[in-house]
Design an enzyme around this catalytic site. Structure first.
Site, short mmCIF file in Angstrom:
data_model
loop_
_atom_site.label_atom_id
_atom_site.label_comp_id
_atom_site.label_asym_id
_atom_site.label_seq_id
_atom_site.Cartn_x
_atom_site.Cartn_y
_atom_site.Cartn_z
N LYS A 23 0.76 -4.47 8.74
CA LYS A 23 1.11 -3.43 7.76
C LYS A 23 2.36 -2.72 8.26
O LYS A 23 2.36 -2.11 9.33
CB LYS A 23 -0.06 -2.45 7.66
CG LYS A 23 -0.11 -1.67 6.38
CD LYS A 23 -1.25 -0.65 6.40
CE LYS A 23 -2.42 -1.09 5.55
NZ LYS A 23 -3.41 -0.01 5.37
N ASP B 107 -11.90 8.39 2.95
CA ASP B 107 -11.32 7.78 1.73
C ASP B 107 -12.05 6.47 1.41
O ASP B 107 -11.42 5.45 1.13
CB ASP B 107 -9.82 7.52 1.97
CG ASP B 107 -9.07 7.25 0.66
OD1 ASP B 107 -9.65 7.48 -0.42
OD2 ASP B 107 -7.91 6.80 0.74
N GLY C 208 0.83 -1.20 0.00
CA GLY C 208 0.00 0.00 0.00
C GLY C 208 0.85 1.24 0.00
O GLY C 208 2.07 1.16 -0.15
N GLN C 209 0.20 2.38 0.22
CA GLN C 209 0.93 3.64 0.15
C GLN C 209 1.95 3.78 1.29
O GLN C 209 2.89 4.54 1.18
CB GLN C 209 -0.03 4.82 0.13
CG GLN C 209 -0.77 5.02 1.41
CD GLN C 209 -2.05 5.83 1.20
OE1 GLN C 209 -3.00 5.38 0.59
NE2 GLN C 209 -2.05 7.04 1.70
N PHE C 210 1.73 3.04 2.41
CA PHE C 210 2.66 3.14 3.54
C PHE C 210 3.76 2.08 3.47
O PHE C 210 4.82 2.25 4.04
CB PHE C 210 1.92 2.97 4.87
CG PHE C 210 0.89 4.03 5.13
CD1 PHE C 210 1.27 5.36 5.30
CD2 PHE C 210 -0.45 3.71 5.21
CE1 PHE C 210 0.32 6.34 5.56
CE2 PHE C 210 -1.41 4.69 5.47
CZ PHE C 210 -1.02 6.01 5.65
N GLY C 211 3.48 0.98 2.84
CA GLY C 211 4.47 -0.10 2.79
C GLY C 211 3.83 -1.45 2.54
O GLY C 211 2.67 -1.53 2.08
N VAL C 212 4.59 -2.49 2.89
CA VAL C 212 4.16 -3.86 2.57
C VAL C 212 3.19 -4.39 3.63
O VAL C 212 3.30 -4.07 4.81
CB VAL C 212 5.42 -4.76 2.53
CG1 VAL C 212 5.06 -6.21 2.32
CG2 VAL C 212 6.35 -4.28 1.43
N VAL C 213 2.25 -5.23 3.18
CA VAL C 213 1.30 -5.86 4.11
C VAL C 213 1.57 -7.37 4.12
O VAL C 213 1.72 -7.98 3.06
CB VAL C 213 -0.16 -5.60 3.67
CG1 VAL C 213 -1.14 -6.22 4.66
CG2 VAL C 213 -0.42 -4.11 3.50
P1 ADP Z 1 -2.88 1.35 1.85
O1 ADP Z 1 -2.05 1.64 3.00
O2 ADP Z 1 -2.36 1.91 0.57
O3 ADP Z 1 -4.33 1.68 2.04
P2 ADP Z 1 -3.90 -1.21 1.75
O4 ADP Z 1 -4.53 -1.22 3.07
O5 ADP Z 1 -4.81 -0.95 0.61
O6 ADP Z 1 -2.76 -0.20 1.68
O7 ADP Z 1 -3.14 -2.59 1.53
C1 ADP Z 1 -2.58 -2.98 0.30
C2 ADP Z 1 -3.05 -4.39 -0.06
O8 ADP Z 1 -2.70 -5.29 0.99
C3 ADP Z 1 -4.56 -4.50 -0.19
O9 ADP Z 1 -4.97 -4.19 -1.48
C4 ADP Z 1 -4.79 -5.96 0.16
O10 ADP Z 1 -4.56 -6.77 -0.97
C5 ADP Z 1 -3.72 -6.25 1.19
N1 ADP Z 1 -4.28 -6.06 2.55
C6 ADP Z 1 -4.28 -4.93 3.29
N2 ADP Z 1 -4.87 -5.12 4.48
C7 ADP Z 1 -5.26 -6.42 4.51
C8 ADP Z 1 -5.95 -7.23 5.47
N3 ADP Z 1 -6.36 -6.73 6.63
N4 ADP Z 1 -6.19 -8.51 5.15
C9 ADP Z 1 -5.80 -9.02 3.95
N5 ADP Z 1 -5.15 -8.31 3.01
C10 ADP Z 1 -4.88 -7.02 3.28
MG MG Z 2 -6.06 1.16 1.31
#
Ligand code: ADP
Ligand code: MG
Length: 525
Positions: A297, A388, A278-283
């Site tokens: 995250k 958002d 995501g915008q902050f880093g790897v999940v």
């Molecule tokens: P951002 O910080 O940009 O909002 P996201 O929360 O969208 O980042 O996370 C990026 C990706 O990681 C998501 O599109 C999803 O595929 C995966 N992800 C994020 N949070 C979860 C979660 N709680 N459970 C499963 N997958 C997740």
């Molecule tokens: Mg998001």
């Protein structure tokens, strides 16, 4: 493609119809606000419910007449106002202050520390804190103690659940679209071939105060009505043979791992695999104390105002609802900072929709919108603004329930491209006019975004205003243009999304109103 509209709510016109404003009832239903003042009465001889308990289900089957009475309370203690509850799920203690819960057993609530963590006593006299969403008040009129009752299920989810079961006479009882009313959904192959094999019967109230499905058979309570129809069809297409337990086997998330515990020890986390970026880093998918699946995250340095977020996290953890991705806590001993949340097996809603194009039934699409709307209604009730809301910020569970994620997070983003409305990454296409013009956020600006999210769902994940730049969208919206009707969206559904795009915030419905309208559509088709 855009369609032109007049700019005011009194006369919003889409291609061929005017939008009718519906009279809707505002539903205020505060979580964990059970009426604890009502005295507990127990008449063991009154009813005896015997239903086969299914192992795969977490819903409890109750035989009230077999319950062991609680041990006598220590002398001098006033237990007149204490609430008796029954555990709906097992709960393993996580801290020394916790009390273990065993499904179907009774407990006494001694004190409500906050809406989510209560002090309880078990039948051996042990005391400790338990998550309030794992128990329900133990009285025979509380439908939650019965295996067949599903509180939070839409008509379409009920049909999916019964289809999976595909057993003659499989049934559930669920909340009806009218507040305080209930519907029986039952599976039967006795219907004509071209008909959906599921029938929905509303449980009606007679003038005498009794309830019925077929007017010839009246009952003082719903459990008694169900028990009768379990043995006799009595006007139904079949008798109610198999109560179907709650969807899936997942234990509900708790508001944090324990009471006031917002900081998570890094040594208790294990990383399993990367699931996104995501915008902050790897999940990552990971585990907490090797048994709770979590999403971790990692926050890259310089992407977030971390101290502000940590303060807010303590508040956000107290937001707890079945349609919100639960924040469990943060891990701050090291860099990068980790945010730990409930794990959602089916990933982002946007990805889910795009992957399944052409395969999702309309009812399922509507159900997804209902899930999000319910979660947003909870945020609205708690005066929490998402800022958002979009399909990319919702996630899908293993049982295909959609939950809202990333609520309030944009306030901690440091990148100007995201936060300035003229920035390339600012979500202009999801933003209400007062947001892109004046940065004015409210639950009503969330409503605008919800309308766009509905459009994303009914186009199975298309990009709104795909051919327009952000600047062109601002101009078009200001002139009164709105998104076209997705071909999968019936006019009733389009009217709902369209009502979210009123130029003025006060002209848009509330989430409470939207929940009611969407339920009406789901029930009447
Ligand atoms: P951002 O910080 O940009 O909002 P996201 O929360 O969208 O980042 O996370 C990026 C990706 O990681 C998501 O599109 C999803 O595929 C995966 N992800 C994020 N949070 C979860 C979660 N709680 N459970 C499963 N997958 C997740
Ligand atoms: Mg998001």
């Amino acid at each position: 493609m855009l369609c032109l509209s007049d700019n005011t709510i009194q006369s919003i016109f889409c291609c061929c119809c005017s939008v009718q404003k519906r009279q809707v009832r505002t539903q205020m239903n505060l979580e964990n606000d059970g009426d604890s003042s009502e005295e507990y009465t127990w008449h063991p001889k009154q009813l005896s419910y015997v239903s086969a308990h299914k192992n795969r289900s977490n819903r409890v089957c109750v035989q009230p007449s077999q319950r062991k009475p609680l041990p006598p309370l220590p002398q001098g203690e006033d237990h007149g106002e204490k609430i008796r509850v029954m555990a709906l799920y097992d709960f393993l203690p996580r801290e020394s202050c916790n009390l273990a819960l065993k499904r179907a057993e009774e407990y006494l609530i001694l004190e409500k520390y906050n809406p989510h963590w209560w002090k309880a006593r078990d039948q051996t006299g042990k005391e400790g804190l338990i998550p309030s969403n794992y128990v329900t008040e133990y009285k025979l009129t509380n439908l939650e103690i019965y295996e067949w009752y599903h509180k939070n299920v839409t008509r379409n989810q009920a049909e999916d659940l019964l289809r999976q079961e595909s057993k003659e006479g499989a049934f559930i009882v669920r909340d009806s679209r009218c507040l305080g009313a209930y519907t029986i959904s039952v599976y039967s192959r006795m219907r004509r071939n071209d008909e959906v094999p599921i029938k929905h019967y509303q449980i009606k109230s007679h003038d005498s105060g009794q309830c019925y499905v077929s007017e010839r058979y009246l009952f003082p309570s719903i459990p008694e009505l169900i028990e009768y129809h379990q043995h006799n069809a009595g006007g139904l297409i079949t008798r109610l043979r198999y109560p179907v337990g709650s969807m899936g086997n997942c234990l509900p998330a708790t508001a944090g791992f324990s009471y006031e515990k917002w900081e998570i020890d890094q040594s208790e986390l294990t990383f399993i695999k990367e699931v996104g970026k995501g915008q902050f880093g790897v999940v990552h998918l990971g585990k907490w104390r090797s048994h709770v699946l979590v999403a971790i995250k990692a926050i890259n340095e310089g992407t977030m105002s971390e101290d502000d977020f940590i303060e807010e996290a303590k508040v956000m953890m107290k937001l707890s609802h079945s349609r919100l991705v639960q924040l469990y806590g943060v891990c701050i001993q090291q860099k990068p900072l980790y945010i730990v949340t409930e794990f959602m097996e089916n990933g982002s809603l946007l990805h889910y929709l795009r992957e399944r194009q052409g395969r999702l039934r309309r009812g399922m699409l509507l159900s997804m919108c209902q899930d999000v709307c319910e979660g947003m209604e909870y945020l609205e009730r708690n005066s929490f603004i998402h800022r958002d809301l979009a399909a990319r910020n919702c996630l899908v569970s293993a049982t295909c329930i959609v939950k809202i994620s990333d609520f309030g997070m944009t306030r901690y983003v440091l990148d100007d491209e995201y936060i300035s409305s003229s920035g390339a990454m600012f979500p202009v296409k999801w933003s209400a006019p007062e947001v892109f013009h004046f940065n004015k956020y409210s639950s009503k600006s969330d409503v605008w975004s919800f309308g766009i999210l509905m459009w994303e769902v009914f186009t199975e994940g298309k990009m709104p205003f795909a051919k327009e730049s952000n600047l062109q969208v601002v101009e078009a919206i200001s002139k009164g243009f709105r998104l076209y009707r997705p071909y999968l969206a019936p006019m009733t559904v389009y009217e709902v999304m369209y009502s979210c795009w009123h130029e003025k915030p006060e002209g848009r419905p509330t989430f409470a109103e939207l929940t009611q309208v969407l339920t009406d559509i789901a029930e009447t088709g």
